[in-house]
Design a protein around this motif. Structure first.
Motif, PDB file in Angstrom:
ATOM      1  N   UNK A  86      42.012  -0.061   2.574  1.00  5.16           N
ATOM      2  CA  UNK A  86      40.752  -0.800   1.363  1.00  5.16           C
ATOM      3  C   UNK A  86      39.680  -1.081   2.144  1.00  5.16           C
ATOM      4  N   UNK A  87      39.698  -1.913   2.851  1.00  2.69           N
ATOM      5  CA  UNK A  87      38.968  -2.250   4.104  1.00  2.69           C
ATOM      6  C   UNK A  87      37.950  -1.406   4.977  1.00  2.69           C
ATOM      7  N   UNK A  88      38.610  -0.088   5.192  1.00  2.00           N
ATOM      8  CA  UNK A  88      38.199   1.566   5.439  1.00  2.00           C
ATOM      9  C   UNK A  88      37.373   1.800   4.252  1.00  2.00           C
ATOM     10  N   UNK A  89      37.983   1.681   3.343  1.00  2.00           N
ATOM     11  CA  UNK A  89      37.518   2.983   2.062  1.00  2.00           C
ATOM     12  C   UNK A  89      36.122   2.366   1.795  1.00  2.00           C
ATOM     13  N   UNK A  90      36.771   0.733   0.835  1.00  2.07           N
ATOM     14  CA  UNK A  90      35.124  -0.441   1.214  1.00  2.07           C
ATOM     15  C   UNK A  90      33.628  -0.119   2.482  1.00  2.07           C
ATOM     16  N   UNK A  91      34.247  -0.006   3.225  1.00  2.00           N
ATOM     17  CA  UNK A  91      33.602  -0.327   4.969  1.00  2.00           C
ATOM     18  C   UNK A  91      32.630   1.542   4.395  1.00  2.00           C
ATOM     19  N   UNK A  92      33.537   2.528   3.898  1.00  2.46           N
ATOM     20  CA  UNK A  92      32.960   3.947   3.810  1.00  2.46           C
ATOM     21  C   UNK A  92      31.643   3.617   2.404  1.00  2.46           C
ATOM     22  N   UNK A  93      32.240   3.173   1.574  1.00  2.00           N
ATOM     23  CA  UNK A  93      31.306   3.572   0.360  1.00  2.00           C
ATOM     24  C   UNK A  93      30.030   2.878   0.798  1.00  2.00           C
ATOM     25  N   UNK A  94      30.142   1.937   1.519  1.00  2.00           N
ATOM     26  CA  UNK A  94      28.210   0.821   1.644  1.00  2.00           C
ATOM     27  C   UNK A  94      27.879   1.822   3.360  1.00  2.00           C
ATOM     28  N   UNK A  95      28.500   2.431   3.752  1.00  2.00           N
ATOM     29  CA  UNK A  95      28.372   4.052   4.528  1.00  2.00           C
ATOM     30  C   UNK A  95      27.075   4.521   4.090  1.00  2.00           C
ATOM     31  N   UNK A  96      28.062   4.760   3.306  1.00  2.00           N
ATOM     32  CA  UNK A  96      27.208   6.257   2.362  1.00  2.00           C
ATOM     33  C   UNK A  96      26.831   5.617   1.475  1.00  2.00           C
ATOM     34  N   UNK A  97      26.621   4.554   0.913  1.00  2.00           N
ATOM     35  CA  UNK A  97      25.662   4.328   0.428  1.00  2.00           C
ATOM     36  C   UNK A  97      24.523   4.545   1.147  1.00  2.00           C
ATOM     37  N   UNK A  98      23.976   3.372   2.490  1.00  2.00           N
ATOM     38  CA  UNK A  98      22.991   3.499   3.346  1.00  2.00           C
ATOM     39  C   UNK A  98      22.447   4.890   3.750  1.00  2.00           C
ATOM     40  N   UNK A  99      23.206   5.992   3.863  1.00  2.00           N
ATOM     41  CA  UNK A  99      23.084   7.208   4.207  1.00  2.00           C
ATOM     42  C   UNK A  99      22.232   8.123   2.758  1.00  2.00           C
ATOM     43  N   UNK A 100      22.531   7.742   1.733  1.00  2.00           N
ATOM     44  CA  UNK A 100      21.787   8.720   0.629  1.00  2.00           C
ATOM     45  C   UNK A 100      20.483   7.604   0.676  1.00  2.00           C
ATOM     46  N   UNK A 101      20.630   6.546   0.988  1.00  2.00           N
ATOM     47  CA  UNK A 101      19.454   5.472   0.713  1.00  2.00           C
ATOM     48  C   UNK A 101      18.558   6.423   1.672  1.00  2.00           C
ATOM     49  N   UNK A 102      18.831   6.824   2.966  1.00  2.00           N
ATOM     50  CA  UNK A 102      18.127   7.160   4.385  1.00  2.00           C
ATOM     51  C   UNK A 102      17.311   8.665   3.216  1.00  2.00           C
ATOM     52  N   UNK A 103      18.332   9.622   2.806  1.00  2.00           N
ATOM     53  CA  UNK A 103      17.862  11.084   2.486  1.00  2.00           C
ATOM     54  C   UNK A 103      16.775  10.828   1.371  1.00  2.00           C
ATOM     55  N   UNK A 104      16.344   9.362   0.878  1.00  2.00           N
ATOM     56  CA  UNK A 104      15.170   9.216   0.130  1.00  2.00           C
ATOM     57  C   UNK A 104      13.668   9.170   0.821  1.00  2.00           C
ATOM     58  N   UNK A 105      12.607   9.540   0.454  1.00  2.00           N
ATOM     59  CA  UNK A 105      11.821   9.366   0.809  1.00  2.00           C
ATOM     60  C   UNK A 105      10.893   8.278   0.967  1.00  2.00           C
ATOM     61  N   UNK A 106      11.171   7.404  -0.225  1.00  2.00           N
ATOM     62  CA  UNK A 106      10.710   6.175  -0.039  1.00  2.00           C
ATOM     63  C   UNK A 106      11.380   4.985   0.518  1.00  2.00           C
ATOM     64  N   UNK A 107      12.681   5.852   1.406  1.00  2.00           N
ATOM     65  CA  UNK A 107      12.943   5.248   3.039  1.00  2.00           C
ATOM     66  C   UNK A 107      11.729   5.381   3.910  1.00  2.00           C
ATOM     67  N   UNK A 108      11.278   6.236   4.063  1.00  2.00           N
ATOM     68  CA  UNK A 108      10.203   6.214   4.931  1.00  2.00           C
ATOM     69  C   UNK A 108       9.223   6.265   4.937  1.00  2.00           C
ATOM     70  N   UNK A 109       8.963   5.923   3.925  1.00  2.00           N
ATOM     71  CA  UNK A 109       7.075   5.107   2.958  1.00  2.00           C
ATOM     72  C   UNK A 109       7.763   3.658   3.624  1.00  2.00           C
ATOM     73  N   UNK A 110       8.267   3.259   3.411  1.00  2.00           N
ATOM     74  CA  UNK A 110       8.398   1.544   3.460  1.00  2.00           C
ATOM     75  C   UNK A 110       8.462   1.661   5.692  1.00  2.00           C
ATOM     76  N   UNK A 111       9.420   2.166   6.016  1.00  2.00           N
ATOM     77  CA  UNK A 111       9.579   1.720   6.919  1.00  2.00           C
ATOM     78  C   UNK A 111       7.918   2.838   8.062  1.00  2.00           C
ATOM     79  N   UNK A 112       7.533   3.087   7.577  1.00  2.00           N
ATOM     80  CA  UNK A 112       6.147   3.888   8.021  1.00  2.00           C
ATOM     81  C   UNK A 112       4.907   3.170   7.570  1.00  2.00           C
ATOM     82  N   UNK A 113       5.305   2.141   6.724  1.00  2.00           N
ATOM     83  CA  UNK A 113       4.746   1.602   6.362  1.00  2.00           C
ATOM     84  C   UNK A 113       4.464  -0.247   7.149  1.00  2.00           C
ATOM     85  N   UNK A 114       5.653  -0.596   7.409  1.00  2.00           N
ATOM     86  CA  UNK A 114       5.682  -1.338   8.120  1.00  2.00           C
ATOM     87  C   UNK A 114       5.478  -1.168   9.469  1.00  2.00           C
ATOM     88  N   UNK A 115       5.623  -0.348  10.292  1.00  2.00           N
ATOM     89  CA  UNK A 115       5.234   0.543  11.529  1.00  2.00           C
ATOM     90  C   UNK A 115       4.068   0.759  11.417  1.00  2.00           C
TER      91      UNK A 115
END
Length: 417
Positions: A86-115
């Motif tokens: 159960x723990x490893x499956x839920x960790x998979x869910x969290x990791x997948x949510x962050x990978x999906x976030x990485x696929x959106x352009x807004x992630x790059x926008x925030x990161x580049x604005x910070x830099x």
């Protein structure tokens, strides 16, 4: 430009933010799994072949395989054994949510604005105090990056070595293998071949789990590290902003400003308003970008916290070695991210006092309107919210920890009975 930071051994020659040692170190880790925020794509035809998309497919596959293994094991394994999956499956869910976030352009926008805009490197020469705060933030960021990077390696190694030691202790590697002894894995999936009995399949899955756990650990730690660096930088901006407000001078020789003093006050107020607008805008875009991912993470902490306590309560060497470090790291991350986010709320209260203490009574009407504008903006709490629902801070963290302990006691009672 050569920058030297007192009380540290940090002496760097840099021309931009990405040349700092800790930023290069963080970038190298992120580049391994294509997690570093990039500028606009030069060749859009290669986007579908990026590692980030391949990892999304991989984590989707392991999520489905993990859920199937979990459903197939109900009634065949004890609750404690199921708790690991159960723990490893839920960790998979969290990791997948962050990978999906990485696929959106807004992630790059925030990161580049910070830099390119938010990092205090761009404001270090504004004043002596700005350089002082930049130095403090740099030292914190520098040390935090290396500590978190060590946790990635240490977490991956310990999570994968534990089942190996358990297999050695149970003589699972011997040929012939003792009866009723199976080969343990750090993560289990429903697969069409027997990887707990056949050593060749076991070795293949074990190698796969090494890279899977490395990516999963990196996604957990790098995500929190990136957010922490941004929040600490915003904390530095607020310190500088409040300092500038506190040092708006009163008239020197009378009860009103001279023409030269009015011009100086006008320049200072305009700069403060622009600075404050920049801070508010970045906090807003951070909430919009990271809100769902943080909400999923808080829900994960709520569920997994009690399961980890239940696993560690067995007080067996194999469970303590497997889940002890994971429990400490996850709770440390929850506490750290909550405390760091609470800094924004704390500085927001100090900001309101600083704006109110501006010597507005000596100013003319146009300058009073500027102060009034800042005072209205300062009433907006600088606090990140997950999907505009859940405030991220110490109160939420304490609530999660208390609820986790309550659920743990309930589960402990049920499993004991």
């Amino acid at each position: 430009m050569l920058l030297y930071y007192p009380n540290t051994q940090v002496k760097e020659k840099v021309n931009n933010v990405e040349e700092f040692t800790y930023i290069k170190f963080l970038k190298s880790f992120c580049k391994i799994m294509d997690f570093w925020p990039e500028r606009e794509e030069k060749n859009s035809k290669t986007r579908i072949f990026r590692l980030r998309y391949i990892l999304v497919l991989q984590f989707c596959f392991t999520l489905v395989a993990g859920v199937l293994y979990l459903t197939n094991s109900v009634g065949k394994q004890t609750f404690y054994d199921l708790g690991h999956t159960i723990i490893t499956v839920l960790m998979n869910v969290v990791s997948l949510s962050r990978l999906i976030l990485r696929c959106f352009k807004k992630y790059d926008v925030v990161g580049q604005q910070f830099i390119n805009k938010i990092h205090l490197y761009h404001y270090r020469n504004d004043s002596e105090y700005a350089m002082k705060i930049h130095t403090v933030v740099h030292k914190i960021s520098h040390n935090m990056t290396y500590i978190f990077s060590f946790c990635i390696i240490f977490g991956t190694v310990t999570f994968n070595l534990t089942p190996i030691f358990n297999n050695i202790g149970s003589d699972a590697y011997k040929n012939p293998r003792p009866d009723n002894v199976t080969l343990q894995q750090c993560v289990y999936y429903a697969l069409p071949f027997d990887y707990t009995g056949n050593f060749k399949w076991y070795l293949l899955v074990a190698i796969f789990n090494v890279q899977k756990t490395f990516f999963c650990t990196s996604l957990f730690i790098l995500f929190e590290l990136s957010l922490s660096l941004m929040i600490i930088c915003l904390w530095g901006h607020l310190r500088i902003f409040i300092h500038n407000l506190n040092h708006i001078p009163a008239p020197r020789n009378s009860f009103e400003y001279t023409k030269e003093e009015r011009q100086e006050v006008d320049d200072t107020l305009k700069k403060c308003i622009q600075h404050h607008t920049l801070i508010i805008g970045f906090v807003r875009i951070m909430s919009e970008t990271y809100g769902l991912a943080v909400l999923i993470y808080y829900a994960f902490q709520q569920v997994v916290g009690c399961l980890l306590l239940l696993q560690c309560s067995q007080m067996e060497l194999k469970t303590v070695t497997r889940f002890g470090f994971l429990t400490l790291v996850l709770n440390q991350q929850l506490i750290q991210i909550s405390v760091i986010f609470e800094l924004l709320g704390y500085m927001s209260d100090k900001l309101q006092d600083a704006v109110y203490c501006v010597p507005w009574e000596y100013m003319d009407t146009s300058h009073r309107k500027m102060v009034y504008m800042m005072f209205r903006q300062s009433q907006i709490p600088l606090q990140l919210k997950a999907m505009n629902m859940l405030s991220i801070g110490v109160k939420t963290m304490v609530s999660i920890l208390k609820t986790s302990v309550t659920y743990y006691l309930i589960l402990k009672t049920v499993t004991t009975d």
